[in-house]
Design an enzyme around this catalytic site. Sequence first.
Site, PDB file in Angstrom:
ATOM      1  N   LYS A  85      65.987  -1.654 -46.997  1.00 22.77           N
ATOM      2  CA  LYS A  85      65.286  -2.169 -45.828  1.00 22.77           C
ATOM      3  C   LYS A  85      63.806  -2.322 -46.158  1.00 22.77           C
ATOM      4  CE  LYS A  85      64.653  -0.959 -40.896  1.00 22.77           C
ATOM      5  NZ  LYS A  85      65.029   0.029 -39.860  1.00 22.77           N
ATOM      6  N   SER A 159      67.175  -1.698 -35.948  1.00 24.45           N
ATOM      7  CA  SER A 159      66.275  -2.587 -36.645  1.00 24.45           C
ATOM      8  C   SER A 159      66.730  -2.914 -38.061  1.00 24.45           C
ATOM      9  CB  SER A 159      64.876  -1.955 -36.689  1.00 24.45           C
ATOM     10  OG  SER A 159      64.894  -0.728 -37.408  1.00 24.45           O
ATOM     11  N   SER A 183      68.566   2.805 -35.256  1.00 27.94           N
ATOM     12  CA  SER A 183      68.548   1.642 -36.140  1.00 27.94           C
ATOM     13  C   SER A 183      69.529   1.724 -37.304  1.00 27.94           C
ATOM     14  CB  SER A 183      67.136   1.436 -36.691  1.00 27.94           C
ATOM     15  OG  SER A 183      66.228   1.175 -35.653  1.00 27.94           O
TER      16      SER A 183
END
Length: 605
Positions: A85, A159, A183
């Site tokens: 990420k 997210s 997330s």
Amino acid sequence: MTRSRSLFQAYTLTQWQEYYAAEPERIEDVFLAFSEQANTPDNAWIYRADAAALKAQITALQTALGLGDRTLADFPLYGVPFAVKDNIDVAGMPTTAACPAFSYRPEQDATVVARLKAAGAIVVGKTNLDQFATGLVGTRSPYGAVPNAFDETYVSGGSSSGSASAVARGQVAFALGTDTAGSGRVPAGFNNIVGLKPTRGWLSTRGVVPACRLNDCVSVFALTVEDAWTVASLAGGFDAADPYSRPHPGTAPARFNSTPRIAVPDSLEFFGDARNEAAFQRSLTQLTALGATLEPIDFTAFRALAAQLYAGAWVAERTVAAGAMLDRDASEMDPTVRGIIEGGRAYSACDAWQAEYTRAELARRIATQLDGFDALVVPTSPTIRTLAEMAQEPVRYNSQFGTYTNFTNLADLSALALPAGFRDDGLPFGITLIAPAWHDLALSAFGARWQQAHALPLGATGQPLAAQRTPAPESHHVRVAVVGAHLRGQPLNPQLQRRQARFVCETTTRDCYRLYALANTTPPKPGLVRSATGQSIALELWDIPLARFGEFVAEIPAPLGIGTLELADGSLVKGFICEPQALENATDITSWGGWKAWLARHHSA
């Protein structure tokens, strides 16, 4: 928009290990395919490694392997592609947190990335996210919304949207995300994959762009629970350079009780989503079929704590993390994200301290409610929304997604998001199991059972789930063989139970032991000794938390003690042994094959 799917022939870690076993040199050809597609449009990615970046990682790995003192076994993730990420640093790759104006190029890997590289894994790129990890939707990024892997009109969840999408479509074997409010779980539930949200402080956050430093976790996405646990185990561990890192206490159980006791919220909200409600009810029935006992609990404290994360002073932590970005041109940030983060400026220091007092009070209530339960089960998300719906109500619908996730880190809990089948419209549904801190292994052990029982296809790849391997002992537990009064149903078994020990399986020793009924022992006990004229003896294996092992051994009276036993499969475990002088007045019961068999026949005689 073109969205490529699987880029590799292998999907799970076991398949990767098998692929390289005979020909480790295949690694260069494997990554050629990825570098050739590096420019294919795909909103899941912000940055993809080019051929030179991949070659540098491969060369370093081959050099380490070629030094002569290391083998493939020393690199459990040899040649396994993974994604990171883009709020987690990878040396030489830009970190943007989905905000181009924030971009920088780190010189060092984040701790978790460095540990995974050391295990042999190859970083193939950085994935998209809700900007500054603020959102559960996967749409708040200037690099584009990441659509659902099953229906591109729906959101992927966030997210950690890009990481989940890349795993679900078989583009990488696993991916790192972060999880502050959900997330690492919501996008797992929306894309039919596993999302492990570890105990805070187990996986270092050094090298991670903070959202809320007190609550941030690095999470793991994978196609199987087994893979997620393996990755977390390799990436985790105490990091003295991270002020929020915590050493593992070694006190948590290795698995749930044989008949798990699972809490369920006494009232559930699905915001009118009948499909998700029906799917959750099916999941509860399936948990019961796995032997779990379900009990409703008052969910008031959980809801109140969840509301604290965005409706109180805790949002000011995000304001601190964003720092100078809030003083720059507003156009450089996503307007929804900026609005949320700027809201933290409305709170005072007094508000922040009061928020912490409230958090502590609610967390204690939650801990008390969960005491005695193996886990809490909740829907990973109460509902799912289309991209069009999310554009109309970006804050309201995002808030709905966090109904069953926002409280977890504030209450210092561990969590595991699991695939739980498909709705009648073809979209995935997921459940999440939540347990106290450091119960990650127990969650994973049960999660693997759940996944095997359902045998769903892996992510959106269409690939079947393979049979689970027998779990090996884990470093924070001691596997102990018991042969007599500590067996299930015997009088000293509570000594194991009090130490959070968990039954593993029944098995036998190698055929080189003799068993004796000792004289003058209360309660009656056997003694096990190694012998050239022995046979296999029945026993049970139990995993005891490492920090509780000494307590257990301290209660063992002479002439018994703990030594090392050899099992029928050749493995070695700790187990009960007996001093030779105690055999002078003992009865040889070897021919019965085990203590319980002797007791049963003895009492029936």
